[in-house]
Design a protein around this motif. Sequence first.
Motif, short mmCIF file in Angstrom:
data_model
loop_
_atom_site.label_atom_id
_atom_site.label_comp_id
_atom_site.label_asym_id
_atom_site.label_seq_id
_atom_site.Cartn_x
_atom_site.Cartn_y
_atom_site.Cartn_z
N SER A 7 -6.31 -43.05 16.22
CA SER A 7 -6.37 -41.98 15.72
C SER A 7 -7.37 -40.43 16.58
O SER A 7 -8.27 -41.28 16.46
N VAL A 15 -4.84 -38.76 10.83
CA VAL A 15 -4.33 -39.38 9.87
C VAL A 15 -4.37 -41.57 10.22
O VAL A 15 -4.31 -41.56 12.21
N VAL A 16 -4.50 -42.41 9.76
CA VAL A 16 -5.17 -43.91 10.24
C VAL A 16 -3.46 -44.70 9.93
O VAL A 16 -4.37 -44.56 8.25
N ASP A 17 -3.38 -45.35 11.00
CA ASP A 17 -2.20 -46.19 10.56
C ASP A 17 -2.68 -47.41 10.52
O ASP A 17 -2.73 -47.79 11.44
N ALA A 18 -3.20 -48.35 9.17
CA ALA A 18 -3.37 -49.38 9.07
C ALA A 18 -2.61 -50.44 10.08
O ALA A 18 -3.32 -51.70 10.89
N LYS A 19 -0.90 -50.29 9.99
CA LYS A 19 0.00 -51.37 10.78
C LYS A 19 -0.76 -51.15 12.36
O LYS A 19 -1.27 -51.85 12.80
N LEU A 20 -1.14 -49.80 13.17
CA LEU A 20 -1.67 -49.73 14.42
C LEU A 20 -3.05 -50.64 13.91
O LEU A 20 -3.23 -50.88 15.44
N LEU A 53 -10.02 -45.44 2.16
CA LEU A 53 -9.15 -46.55 3.69
C LEU A 53 -9.79 -47.30 4.23
O LEU A 53 -9.49 -48.49 4.01
N ARG A 56 -8.55 -50.51 1.59
CA ARG A 56 -7.35 -50.79 2.08
C ARG A 56 -7.39 -51.26 3.39
O ARG A 56 -6.96 -53.09 3.41
#
Length: 88
Positions: A7, A15-20, A53, A56
């Motif tokens: 990101s 924004v950080v997408d954990a899936k990525l 984050l 998570r």
Amino acid sequence: MGICTISKGGTAGTVVDAKLVFATALKGAAQSLVISHNHPSGNLLPSEQDKRLTQRLVELGKALDLPVLDHIIVTVDGYYSFADEGEI
């Protein structure tokens, strides 16, 4: 070992997408992760968003058997390590 940009943001956040994060690690056959980002403000202390984050990603890493070893915040004056501070 590898480095991947997940990101890019502005001075106020990103924004950080954990899936990525985990998709990239799994595609690279990683055995563990170290997450890192910078604070352009120079403030070494993690924000509440940084803490959430990290929590998570640590939880997801445990579920995937892909441990998050550290989350490091970098500034021009130094760094903050969640692992060194006992937060991971």
